[in-house]
Design an enzyme around this catalytic site. Structure first.
Site, PDB file in Angstrom:
ATOM      1  CB  CYS A  19      -0.711  -0.218   0.800  1.00  0.00           C
ATOM      2  SG  CYS A  19      -1.768  -1.662   1.367  1.00  0.00           S
ATOM      3  CG  HIS A  30      -3.477   2.975   2.098  1.00  0.00           C
ATOM      4  ND1 HIS A  30      -3.934   2.046   0.922  1.00  0.00           N
ATOM      5  CD2 HIS A  30      -3.413   1.876   2.355  1.00  0.00           C
ATOM      6  CE1 HIS A  30      -4.423   1.246   1.077  1.00  0.00           C
ATOM      7  NE2 HIS A  30      -3.880   0.904   2.131  1.00  0.00           N
ATOM      8  CG  ASN A  67      -7.331  -1.453   1.031  1.00  0.00           C
ATOM      9  OD1 ASN A  67      -5.718  -1.093   0.095  1.00  0.00           O
ATOM     10  ND2 ASN A  67      -6.208  -1.247   2.289  1.00  0.00           N
TER      11      ASN A  67
HETATM   12  O1  UT7 Z   1      -4.014  -1.557   3.896  1.00  0.00           O
HETATM   13  C1  UT7 Z   1      -3.067  -1.310   4.516  1.00  0.00           C
HETATM   14  C2  UT7 Z   1      -3.084  -2.341   5.834  1.00  0.00           C
HETATM   15  N1  UT7 Z   1      -4.666  -2.995   6.016  1.00  0.00           N
HETATM   16  C3  UT7 Z   1      -4.836  -2.297   7.115  1.00  0.00           C
HETATM   17  O2  UT7 Z   1      -3.940  -1.455   8.095  1.00  0.00           O
HETATM   18  C4  UT7 Z   1      -6.306  -2.997   7.341  1.00  0.00           C
HETATM   19  C5  UT7 Z   1      -6.673  -2.850   9.091  1.00  0.00           C
HETATM   20  N2  UT7 Z   1      -7.521  -3.669   9.686  1.00  0.00           N
HETATM   21  C6  UT7 Z   1      -8.717  -2.998   9.660  1.00  0.00           C
HETATM   22  O3  UT7 Z   1      -9.125  -2.088   9.583  1.00  0.00           O
HETATM   23  C7  UT7 Z   1     -10.026  -4.278  10.393  1.00  0.00           C
HETATM   24  O4  UT7 Z   1      -8.807  -4.535  11.285  1.00  0.00           O
HETATM   25  C8  UT7 Z   1     -10.901  -5.061   9.637  1.00  0.00           C
HETATM   26  C9  UT7 Z   1     -11.385  -3.681   9.327  1.00  0.00           C
HETATM   27  C10 UT7 Z   1     -10.075  -5.958   8.567  1.00  0.00           C
HETATM   28  C11 UT7 Z   1     -11.728  -5.543  10.911  1.00  0.00           C
HETATM   29  O5  UT7 Z   1     -12.119  -4.936  11.924  1.00  0.00           O
HETATM   30  P1  UT7 Z   1     -12.335  -5.497  13.498  1.00  0.00           P
HETATM   31  O6  UT7 Z   1     -12.934  -4.184  13.322  1.00  0.00           O
HETATM   32  O7  UT7 Z   1      -9.865  -5.208  13.786  1.00  0.00           O
HETATM   33  O8  UT7 Z   1     -13.281  -6.670  13.637  1.00  0.00           O
HETATM   34  P2  UT7 Z   1     -11.834  -7.829  13.539  1.00  0.00           P
HETATM   35  O9  UT7 Z   1     -11.429  -8.454  12.959  1.00  0.00           O
HETATM   36  O10 UT7 Z   1     -11.388  -7.307  15.493  1.00  0.00           O
HETATM   37  O11 UT7 Z   1     -13.143  -9.242  13.618  1.00  0.00           O
HETATM   38  C12 UT7 Z   1     -14.809  -8.379  15.012  1.00  0.00           C
HETATM   39  C13 UT7 Z   1     -15.715  -9.550  14.630  1.00  0.00           C
HETATM   40  C14 UT7 Z   1     -15.030 -10.934  14.377  1.00  0.00           C
HETATM   41  O12 UT7 Z   1     -15.943 -11.523  15.016  1.00  0.00           O
HETATM   42  P3  UT7 Z   1     -16.598 -12.082  16.582  1.00  0.00           P
HETATM   43  O13 UT7 Z   1     -14.673 -12.746  16.933  1.00  0.00           O
HETATM   44  O14 UT7 Z   1     -15.780 -10.723  17.383  1.00  0.00           O
HETATM   45  O15 UT7 Z   1     -17.880 -12.433  17.195  1.00  0.00           O
HETATM   46  C15 UT7 Z   1     -15.379 -11.294  12.760  1.00  0.00           C
HETATM   47  O16 UT7 Z   1     -15.458 -12.223  12.663  1.00  0.00           O
HETATM   48  O17 UT7 Z   1     -16.567  -8.962  13.139  1.00  0.00           O
HETATM   49  C16 UT7 Z   1     -16.870  -9.939  12.372  1.00  0.00           C
HETATM   50  N3  UT7 Z   1     -16.083  -9.944  11.164  1.00  0.00           N
HETATM   51  C17 UT7 Z   1     -17.541  -9.398  10.089  1.00  0.00           C
HETATM   52  N4  UT7 Z   1     -18.208  -9.516  10.193  1.00  0.00           N
HETATM   53  C18 UT7 Z   1     -19.414  -9.503   9.742  1.00  0.00           C
HETATM   54  C19 UT7 Z   1     -14.956  -9.523  10.803  1.00  0.00           C
HETATM   55  N5  UT7 Z   1     -15.144  -9.439   9.063  1.00  0.00           N
HETATM   56  C20 UT7 Z   1     -16.181  -8.875   8.815  1.00  0.00           C
HETATM   57  C21 UT7 Z   1     -16.708  -8.773   7.704  1.00  0.00           C
HETATM   58  N6  UT7 Z   1     -18.972  -8.716   8.385  1.00  0.00           N
HETATM   59  N7  UT7 Z   1     -17.323  -8.883   6.888  1.00  0.00           N
END
Ligand code: UT7
Length: 326
Positions: A113, A252, A283
């Protein structure tokens, strides 16, 4: 010494739009989750027969047009991509041929990125040293081709597209400073495991979906906020610039929450100063900040004399921040 400036910008986005509603029919997700957790509403998906170099050439042509230059005027081509057409030849070589540019130096950089900020910084050095006069930097990604469309934690995030810049010497304004960095010890947080020499392609790697992006999103999230803020400071402090001196931040676009947190750390109002296009495109890795800069200029958000801070973070880990006076 004369500064390097951006002489022209261009972009290309595939026509096909994939909305959050479409994704609701593909995996167990919701428009509400995607919108509130990421800020994304839709993303573009390249056609099956559309490769990264096909998008790159369209963005490059539009950047050349806006610079008032011809392909033959370019004497350095850099393509930032983690989704090249193939391992080799490089996408930059394919682009050189498709564009009808001369037999000039052409190479890819793999910085995920942060690719656009790295690419602009490298081009700046080549121009300042006198190695070249006009450099073309293209960031192009077909992330849809390396996405696991059954993994809801990643497939809702990414999109395809390309952005390009033509750089050359300028009389006023230009690139004022840059800060680049990397931390390979955290490379496993965002990777595409198979297909290289560590794990060559096999039936097993395909069956185990190891040719798709694997990401530890929430760990990356925390690094992203701190690293982007530190990168911003690393470039602005030596220039004596404070948050108030920055007219617009072109970051980004990985997650709207990361960008709001970045703005808070920098003491600026995100609505006023942070340019966003994540809602429309998701992204797009290296292409995100390239398309964002192009659109910010197209929309009149950037005017002559403005101080622009570009700030990117991505897999590697890598990061880069760049200050441009427009
Ligand atoms: O491009 C440069 C590098 N990339 C980044 O910098 C990305 C940085 N990270 C992020 O943007 C975020 O961490 C994400 C958008 C990827 C994820 O958001 P989050 O708030 O960190 O969610 P999480 O991974 O901690 O997941 C929270 C919950 C989980 O469920 P439980 O375990 O709490 O029941 C996931 O299974 O959200 C669930 N989940 C979803 N639910 C509905 C994960 N993806 C989805 C989804 N729809 N698409």
């Amino acid at each position: 010494m004369k500064r390097t400036g951006i002489l022209g910008l261009g972009k290309y986005l595939p026509a096909n739009i994939l909305t959050n509603a479409d994704l609701e029919r593909m995996v167990n997700t919701s428009d509400e989750w995607i919108t509130t957790r990421t800020g994304i509403k839709q993303r573009r998906i390249a056609a099956d027969n559309e490769a990264t170099s096909d998008m790159a050439v369209k963005a490059a042509k539009s950047a050349l047009k806006s610079a008032g230059l011809e392909p033959k005027d370019i004497d350095l081509i850099i393509v930032a991509t983690i989704t090249p057409d193939m391992f080799f030849p490089s996408t930059a070589c394919l682009l050189q041929h498709k564009l009808g540019a001369g037999r000039v130096a052409a190479f890819d950089i793999s910085v995920a990125c942060s690719g656009y900020v790295y690419g602009l910084t490298i081009a700046d050095q080549f121009i300042k040293s006198g190695f070249c006069k006009h450099a073309l930097v293209v960031s192009a990604e077909k992330l849809s081709g390396v996405t696991d469309w059954e993994d809801r934690s990643t497939c809702v995030l990414f999109g395809d597209g390309a952005g390009a810049a033509v750089l050359g010497q300028v009389e006023t304004g230009g690139i004022l400073g840059a800060a680049l960095g990397a931390d390979g010890s955290k490379g496993d947080l965002l990777q595409l495991p198979a297909g290289g020499s560590r794990m060559p392609a096999s039936i097993k790697t395909v069956e185990n979906k190891l040719h798709t992006i694997k990401m530890e999103g929430n760990v990356l999230f925390k690094h992203a906020v701190k690293i982007m803020a530190d990168a911003a400071l690393a470039v602005t402090e030596p220039l004596g610039l404070k948050g108030d001196d920055i007219d617009i931040i072109i970051p980004h676009q990985a997650n709207i929450r990361i960008l709001n947190a970045l703005a808070k750390r920098m003491g600026v109002n995100p609505e006023e100063k942070v340019y966003l296009n994540i809602e429309k495109y998701g992204n797009m890795s290296a292409a995100s900040s390239a398309v964002a800069l192009t659109e910010a200029v197209e929309e009149g958000r950037i005017k002559k004399g403005d101080i622009i801070l570009m700030d990117a973070f991505g897999g590697g880990l890598t990061w880069g921040a760049l200050v441009i006076e427009w």
